[in-house]
Design a protein around this motif. Structure first.
Motif, mmCIF file in Angstrom:
data_model
loop_
_atom_site.group_PDB
_atom_site.id
_atom_site.type_symbol
_atom_site.label_atom_id
_atom_site.label_comp_id
_atom_site.label_asym_id
_atom_site.label_seq_id
_atom_site.Cartn_x
_atom_site.Cartn_y
_atom_site.Cartn_z
ATOM 1 N N PHE A 1 45.609 -10.818 15.350
ATOM 2 C CA PHE A 1 45.043 -11.951 14.616
ATOM 3 C C PHE A 1 45.628 -13.275 15.105
ATOM 4 N N GLU A 2 45.103 -14.392 14.527
ATOM 5 C CA GLU A 2 45.503 -15.745 14.965
ATOM 6 C C GLU A 2 46.995 -15.994 14.802
ATOM 7 N N ASP A 3 47.530 -15.612 13.621
ATOM 8 C CA ASP A 3 48.925 -15.911 13.307
ATOM 9 C C ASP A 3 49.626 -14.643 12.845
ATOM 10 N N GLU A 4 50.889 -14.830 12.478
ATOM 11 C CA GLU A 4 51.650 -13.678 11.972
ATOM 12 C C GLU A 4 50.978 -13.093 10.732
ATOM 13 N N VAL A 5 51.027 -11.790 10.600
ATOM 14 C CA VAL A 5 50.454 -11.120 9.436
ATOM 15 C C VAL A 5 51.557 -10.358 8.710
ATOM 16 N N THR A 6 51.320 -10.096 7.426
ATOM 17 C CA THR A 6 52.250 -9.222 6.714
ATOM 18 C C THR A 6 51.483 -8.002 6.221
ATOM 19 N N VAL A 7 52.176 -6.888 6.194
ATOM 20 C CA VAL A 7 51.534 -5.666 5.697
ATOM 21 C C VAL A 7 51.229 -5.824 4.204
ATOM 22 N N ALA A 8 52.106 -6.517 3.486
ATOM 23 C CA ALA A 8 51.886 -6.678 2.045
ATOM 24 C C ALA A 8 50.548 -7.371 1.777
ATOM 25 N N ARG A 9 50.267 -8.463 2.505
ATOM 26 C CA ARG A 9 49.003 -9.183 2.300
ATOM 27 C C ARG A 9 47.810 -8.339 2.785
ATOM 28 N N ALA A 10 48.003 -7.651 3.907
ATOM 29 C CA ALA A 10 46.914 -6.802 4.410
ATOM 30 C C ALA A 10 46.601 -5.693 3.403
ATOM 31 N N ARG A 11 47.624 -5.167 2.772
ATOM 32 C CA ARG A 11 47.398 -4.125 1.752
ATOM 33 C C ARG A 11 46.606 -4.687 0.584
ATOM 34 N N GLU A 12 46.961 -5.919 0.157
ATOM 35 C CA GLU A 12 46.217 -6.535 -0.954
ATOM 36 C C GLU A 12 44.741 -6.682 -0.591
ATOM 37 N N ILE A 13 44.497 -7.152 0.637
ATOM 38 C CA ILE A 13 43.111 -7.386 1.072
ATOM 39 C C ILE A 13 42.334 -6.068 1.083
ATOM 40 N N LEU A 14 42.932 -5.053 1.690
ATOM 41 C CA LEU A 14 42.215 -3.781 1.823
ATOM 42 C C LEU A 14 42.065 -3.080 0.478
ATOM 43 N N ALA A 15 43.054 -3.253 -0.392
ATOM 44 C CA ALA A 15 42.989 -2.588 -1.697
ATOM 45 C C ALA A 15 41.883 -3.166 -2.565
ATOM 46 N N THR A 16 41.480 -4.408 -2.286
ATOM 47 C CA THR A 16 40.457 -5.052 -3.130
ATOM 48 C C THR A 16 39.130 -5.240 -2.398
ATOM 49 N N ALA A 17 39.074 -4.894 -1.115
ATOM 50 C CA ALA A 17 37.832 -5.110 -0.357
ATOM 51 C C ALA A 17 36.750 -4.132 -0.821
ATOM 52 N N PRO A 18 35.539 -4.648 -1.133
ATOM 53 C CA PRO A 18 34.451 -3.738 -1.509
ATOM 54 C C PRO A 18 34.165 -2.765 -0.365
ATOM 55 N N GLY A 19 33.979 -1.503 -0.708
ATOM 56 C CA GLY A 19 33.625 -0.510 0.308
ATOM 57 C C GLY A 19 34.808 0.089 1.046
ATOM 58 N N VAL A 20 36.034 -0.320 0.676
ATOM 59 C CA VAL A 20 37.226 0.202 1.342
ATOM 60 C C VAL A 20 38.103 0.915 0.309
ATOM 61 N N VAL A 21 38.669 2.040 0.686
ATOM 62 C CA VAL A 21 39.719 2.659 -0.132
ATOM 63 C C VAL A 21 40.975 2.724 0.723
#
Ligand code: 2RA
Length: 353
Positions: free
Chosen positions: A264-284
């Motif tokens: 990705f463009e900048d540094e990422v954190t697993v914590a934020r990625a987990r939040e995104i994936l945990a709430t993304a429609p169509g993703v478990v």
């Protein structure tokens, strides 16, 4: 306009068509008539949809009279011939073949990622992506919306049902031949046992993995690998995205899996990625290795979501994530996404939009 639109399912008797009818029977009943269409060979058969038996009609120009939306699951040459005919009669075609996916006048749509694209369809056709792209793109789209994707490296582990009934029959036949044996311990022992008939695959698929899916393209790439690259770029609106893909066939009946390295463009954190994936429609997000929890095709098969696990930050690049994803290639990879697109378009009829 505010009425229940008429839907045609073209290719209703096929493997994906069968799943389309199951999904239509399970989803909210937004359709008026549902017309079932197939080759003349299958005309007259009766199939169950929404709890009723419906007779299959032979594909013809007249069969599209009064139809608002048609879902096509037919071979490329049939789609190339018939989708424009249906569109010329005012039908919005949602096509699950590769015929129109890269046509600049045909949107390539994943409702959780780029639903807006379905509104602009100069040819009256909307394309459904390839099943391998669909096994990861919902999760990837959610991460891209937050972090801005820059580079994608993908390896696939593709189920034999991606090659149709012949693929499934071939695996089952080969599994019978190798069952209970000591095979897999000497060079060529599996190959000698399964024989020369390897069905739609270039090598034995039982007790094996085959690093080849699709047809040969330039410089040693396969058509399947090019599809994942081209389609990911189009759906995400990133025409210059760096993409490297290796597609592999594995002895799994249903559900494609992928490993993904996404930068990705900048540094990422697993914590934020987990939040995104945990709430993304169509993703478990099913990801707790300490508890032995990660998705596998054996559990994902027959379900709708994209399952994601093994989420990690790349060890040597703080801007990159690694993850494993899998999704039923006949449902989200084909029938479900096509149905979701058709339902999106149906909203234009029922809401006056
Ligand atoms: C396969 N993805 O698995 C292909 C089918 N479109 O062979």
């Amino acid at each position: 306009m505010n009425r229940k639109p008429t839907l045609a399912v073209v290719g209703a008797t096929g493997a994906v068509g069968t799943v389309m009818l199951q999904i239509l029977s399970q989803h909210a009943d937004i359709w008026g008539e549902i017309r079932l269409v197939a080759s003349p060979r299958s005309a007259g058969r009766k199939l169950a949809v929404r709890g009723a038996e419906v007779e299959v009609l032979a594909l013809s120009e007249d069969v599209f009279d009064g139809v608002d939306v048609a879902m096509f699951d037919v071979p490329v040459d049939v789609a190339e011939q018939w989708a424009p005919i249906a569109a010329s009669r005012g039908v919005v075609v949602v096509d699950n073949s590769a015929a129109f996916r890269m046509d600049p006048d045909v949107p390539l749509v994943v409702p959780e990622v780029n639903p807006h694209a379905a509104r602009l369809r100069p040819r009256g056709i909307v394309a459904n992506p390839n099943c391998t792209t669909l096994s990861m793109i919902v999760a990837l789209g959610a991460l891209h919306a937050e972090f801005g994707l820059r580079e994608l490296i993908v390896s696939s582990y593709q189920a034999v049902s991606g090659a149709g009934k012949d693929g499934i029959d071939t695996l089952r036949r080969q599994l019978k031949l190798v069952a209970g044996s000591e095979l897999g311990t000497g060079p060529g022992d599996v190959r000698r046992t399964v024989g020369d008939d390897t069905g739609p695959f270039p090598e034995p698929v039982a007790l094996n993995v085959v690093p080849w899916v699709g047809a040969l393209r330039e410089d040693g790439w396969s058509s399947e690998e090019m599809k994942v690259r081209d389609e990911s770029r189009k759906i995400l609106g990133l025409p210059d995205l760096k993409v490297a893909v290796t597609c592999v066939r594995v002895p799994v009946v249903t559900t494609h899996s992928v490993t993904v390295h996404a930068r990705f463009e900048d540094e990422v954190t697993v914590a934020r990625a987990r939040e995104i994936l945990a709430t993304a429609p169509g993703v478990v997000l099913f990801d707790d290795p300490a508890a032995g929890e990660f998705p596998t095709p054996a559990d994902a098969t027959g379900t709708d979501p994209t399952w994601v696990g093994r989420l990690r930050r790349a060890l040597d690049d703080p801007t990159a994530l690694e993850f494993f994803a899998c999704g039923d290639n006949l449902r989200k990879g084909a029938a479900l996404n096509t149905t979701q697109i058709a339902e999106l378009i149906a909203g234009e009829f029922t809401s006056g939009g």
